[in-house]
Motif scaffolding. Structure first.
Motif, mmCIF file in Angstrom:
data_model
loop_
_atom_site.group_PDB
_atom_site.id
_atom_site.type_symbol
_atom_site.label_atom_id
_atom_site.label_comp_id
_atom_site.label_asym_id
_atom_site.label_seq_id
_atom_site.Cartn_x
_atom_site.Cartn_y
_atom_site.Cartn_z
ATOM 1 N N TYR A 85 -28.965 37.902 19.754
ATOM 2 C CA TYR A 85 -28.383 39.244 19.725
ATOM 3 C C TYR A 85 -26.874 39.186 19.898
ATOM 4 O O TYR A 85 -26.128 39.912 19.226
ATOM 5 N N THR A 86 -26.409 38.323 20.768
ATOM 6 C CA THR A 86 -24.964 38.174 20.969
ATOM 7 C C THR A 86 -24.299 37.651 19.705
ATOM 8 O O THR A 86 -23.233 38.128 19.313
ATOM 9 N N LEU A 87 -24.955 36.690 19.041
ATOM 10 C CA LEU A 87 -24.421 36.184 17.773
ATOM 11 C C LEU A 87 -24.460 37.271 16.704
ATOM 12 O O LEU A 87 -23.535 37.382 15.892
ATOM 13 N N TYR A 88 -25.495 38.092 16.703
ATOM 14 C CA TYR A 88 -25.570 39.229 15.786
ATOM 15 C C TYR A 88 -24.343 40.132 15.969
ATOM 16 O O TYR A 88 -23.680 40.504 14.997
ATOM 17 N N LEU A 89 -24.065 40.515 17.220
ATOM 18 C CA LEU A 89 -22.932 41.398 17.487
ATOM 19 C C LEU A 89 -21.614 40.767 17.047
ATOM 20 O O LEU A 89 -20.767 41.430 16.437
ATOM 21 N N LYS A 90 -21.436 39.496 17.355
ATOM 22 C CA LYS A 90 -20.207 38.800 16.988
ATOM 23 C C LYS A 90 -20.056 38.748 15.470
ATOM 24 O O LYS A 90 -18.977 39.017 14.927
ATOM 25 N N THR A 91 -21.125 38.420 14.774
ATOM 26 C CA THR A 91 -21.081 38.302 13.314
ATOM 27 C C THR A 91 -20.812 39.662 12.673
ATOM 28 O O THR A 91 -20.024 39.768 11.732
ATOM 29 N N HIS A 92 -21.439 40.710 13.196
ATOM 30 C CA HIS A 92 -21.225 42.056 12.664
ATOM 31 C C HIS A 92 -19.781 42.493 12.910
ATOM 32 O O HIS A 92 -19.133 43.064 12.016
ATOM 33 N N ASN A 93 -19.245 42.204 14.068
ATOM 34 C CA ASN A 93 -17.853 42.486 14.400
ATOM 35 C C ASN A 93 -16.922 41.793 13.400
ATOM 36 O O ASN A 93 -15.980 42.401 12.883
ATOM 37 N N TYR A 94 -17.179 40.538 13.136
ATOM 38 C CA TYR A 94 -16.336 39.789 12.200
ATOM 39 C C TYR A 94 -16.454 40.354 10.784
ATOM 40 O O TYR A 94 -15.471 40.400 10.049
ATOM 41 N N HIS A 95 -17.639 40.769 10.405
ATOM 42 C CA HIS A 95 -17.846 41.401 9.091
ATOM 43 C C HIS A 95 -16.915 42.610 8.948
ATOM 44 O O HIS A 95 -16.299 42.810 7.904
ATOM 45 N N TRP A 96 -16.832 43.409 9.979
ATOM 46 C CA TRP A 96 -15.989 44.610 9.936
ATOM 47 C C TRP A 96 -14.503 44.263 9.928
ATOM 48 O O TRP A 96 -13.710 44.984 9.329
ATOM 49 N N ASN A 97 -14.124 43.190 10.611
ATOM 50 C CA ASN A 97 -12.711 42.967 10.908
ATOM 51 C C ASN A 97 -12.056 41.791 10.191
ATOM 52 O O ASN A 97 -10.868 41.553 10.396
ATOM 53 N N VAL A 98 -12.795 41.058 9.374
ATOM 54 C CA VAL A 98 -12.196 39.905 8.693
ATOM 55 C C VAL A 98 -11.135 40.372 7.694
ATOM 56 O O VAL A 98 -11.273 41.427 7.064
ATOM 57 N N THR A 99 -10.068 39.608 7.583
ATOM 58 C CA THR A 99 -9.006 39.865 6.601
ATOM 59 C C THR A 99 -8.547 38.521 6.034
ATOM 60 O O THR A 99 -8.907 37.466 6.549
ATOM 61 N N GLY A 100 -7.743 38.586 4.996
ATOM 62 C CA GLY A 100 -7.143 37.380 4.449
ATOM 63 C C GLY A 100 -7.705 37.002 3.098
ATOM 64 O O GLY A 100 -8.538 37.728 2.522
ATOM 65 N N PRO A 101 -7.262 35.852 2.588
ATOM 66 C CA PRO A 101 -7.626 35.453 1.226
ATOM 67 C C PRO A 101 -9.123 35.217 1.015
ATOM 68 O O PRO A 101 -9.605 35.322 -0.108
ATOM 69 N N MET A 102 -9.867 34.923 2.078
ATOM 70 C CA MET A 102 -11.309 34.699 1.941
ATOM 71 C C MET A 102 -12.107 35.950 2.292
ATOM 72 O O MET A 102 -13.308 35.877 2.547
ATOM 73 N N PHE A 103 -11.437 37.121 2.305
ATOM 74 C CA PHE A 103 -12.074 38.355 2.757
ATOM 75 C C PHE A 103 -13.431 38.583 2.093
ATOM 76 O O PHE A 103 -14.441 38.745 2.778
ATOM 77 N N ASN A 104 -13.482 38.623 0.775
ATOM 78 C CA ASN A 104 -14.730 38.985 0.097
ATOM 79 C C ASN A 104 -15.839 37.987 0.404
ATOM 80 O O ASN A 104 -16.970 38.369 0.723
ATOM 81 N N THR A 105 -15.533 36.712 0.334
ATOM 82 C CA THR A 105 -16.517 35.665 0.613
ATOM 83 C C THR A 105 -17.068 35.798 2.034
ATOM 84 O O THR A 105 -18.279 35.781 2.250
ATOM 85 N N LEU A 106 -16.167 35.945 2.999
ATOM 86 C CA LEU A 106 -16.592 36.019 4.398
ATOM 87 C C LEU A 106 -17.272 37.344 4.709
ATOM 88 O O LEU A 106 -18.279 37.364 5.435
ATOM 89 N N HIS A 107 -16.764 38.422 4.183
ATOM 90 C CA HIS A 107 -17.367 39.738 4.413
ATOM 91 C C HIS A 107 -18.836 39.720 3.972
ATOM 92 O O HIS A 107 -19.720 40.163 4.709
ATOM 93 N N LEU A 108 -19.100 39.172 2.798
ATOM 94 C CA LEU A 108 -20.476 39.098 2.290
ATOM 95 C C LEU A 108 -21.325 38.095 3.064
ATOM 96 O O LEU A 108 -22.482 38.367 3.391
ATOM 97 N N MET A 109 -20.764 36.941 3.382
ATOM 98 C CA MET A 109 -21.513 35.924 4.137
ATOM 99 C C MET A 109 -21.883 36.448 5.518
ATOM 100 O O MET A 109 -23.019 36.297 5.972
#
Length: 160
Positions: free
Chosen positions: A31-55
């Motif tokens: 559950y903690t990893l779920y929250l962290k991953t969801h947080n990163y999905h919302w907040n990722v930026t930069g040149p790998m945005f689309n790849t990371l957002h989807l992953m």
């Protein structure tokens, strides 16, 4: 109110309790990893945005289903599943996220989180094997496969 029925599935009460305690840690880590991953999905930026957002979305969606399976196994063993932030914080080995790291640091932290969940799942196996608890062994094997593959895929983004 009637007395709860005795659970007679071929696993002793003490074995069921020990396995449920291990699964509670797995649930907290997941559950903690779920929250962290969801947080990163919302907040990722930069040149790998689309790849990371989807992953990240694929990974947190899979984790959302996994926490339900883990909690249901704890219940099938006759124990309550933890379900609060406080309980998860007390049980997890994954540090809570503070701030918004850059994309590369997000990847590094998710690799560490994926590996932590895999280790937690692996640590429960001796109890499960001794109790001949094949349903939990199957669940743990599936969780390790997912987390080891996710860690490899994330690590590959850094080693390219």
């Amino acid at each position: 109110m009637s007395k709860p029925m005795t659970i007679d599935i071929g696993i002793s009460p003490s074995e069921r309790e020990s396995i449920a305690q291990g699964l509670a840690k797995l649930l907290a880590d997941s559950y903690t990893l779920y929250l962290k991953t969801h947080n990163y999905h919302w907040n990722v930026t930069g040149p790998m945005f689309n790849t990371l957002h989807l992953m990240f979305e694929q990974q947190y969606t899979e984790l959302a289903a996994a926490v339900d399976e883990i909690a249901e196994r704890i219940r099938a063993l006759g124990h309550p599943a933890p379900g609060s932030y406080a309980a998860y914080a007390a049980l997890t080995e994954i540090p809570e996220e503070e701030g918004v790291p850059d994309a590369e640091e997000m990847i590094r932290r998710l690799v560490a989180g994926q590996e932590t969940v895999a280790r937690t799942a692996r640590s429960i196996f001796p109890l499960v094997d001794e109790a001949h608890d094949e349903p939990t062994a199957d669940l743990l094997t599936q969780r390790m496969q997912v987390h080891e593959k996710n860690a490899w895929m994330l690590r590959s983004l850094l080693n390219g």
